[in-house]
Write an enzyme that holds these catalytic residues in place. Structure first.
Site: not given
Ligand code: THU
Length: 143
Positions: A47, A49, A58, A60, A93, A96
């Site tokens: 991920n 941000e 994310c 994925e 999520c 994704c």
């Molecule tokens: N996140 C992911 O990378 N993958 C997921 O399946 C769920 C959430 C990340 C998004 C954000 O940077 C952090 O996790 C918190 O939500």
């Protein structure tokens, strides 16, 4: 195709190592993803941000976009494993799920792991009745 314990552990280690590359200063929740290609290659993602929060990507989607940028196509992508920290293995999520449905077959396995849990779904289970359309049917005829 079902996987041996060694194959699952191999992909799990890649996903966990990918989480160490995460840029997650806002959530402090580093996530990793590892896509297994049909030829045995692995492409990872984490991920990433952003201070504007909504632009965060994310793990994925990073893995899928990286794979495409490296020249892989949907037909090459066999399965994906996600690693989330802590006691619970989280499900992908909604955003994704839609992107997974774009590049993985409906019957492909999506796994999520942490230190102690392994959960698995089919893409079609994560996103039943996925939005899809035949773009050709919407093209305007050339006059
Ligand atoms: N996140 C992911 O990378 N993958 C997921 O399946 C769920 C959430 C990340 C998004 C954000 O940077 C952090 O996790 C918190 O939500």
């Amino acid at each position: 195709m079902s996987k041996t314990i060694e194959q699952v552990e191999f992909l799990r280690q890649h996903a966990k190592r990918a989480s160490e590359k995460a840029y997650a200063p806002y959530s402090q929740f580093p996530v990793g993803a590892a896509i297994l290609m049909r030829n045995g290659d692995v492409v990872i993602g984490c991920n990433v941000e952003n201070v504007s929060y909504g632009l965060s990507n994310c793990a994925e989607r990073t893995a899928i976009f990286s794979a495409l940028a490296q020249g892989y196509e949907a037909k090459d992508m066999e399965t994906v494993m996600v690693y989330t920290p802590g006691p619970k293995a989280y499900a992908p999520c909604g955003a994704c799920r839609q992107v997974l449905a774009e590049f993985f077959k409906a019957e492909s396995t999506v796994s999520s792991t942490c230190d102690g849990q392994l959960r698995q779904w089919r893409v079609a289970e994560l996103l039943p009745d996925a939005f899809e359309f035949d773009i050709e049917a919407y093209r305007k005829p050339v006059s």
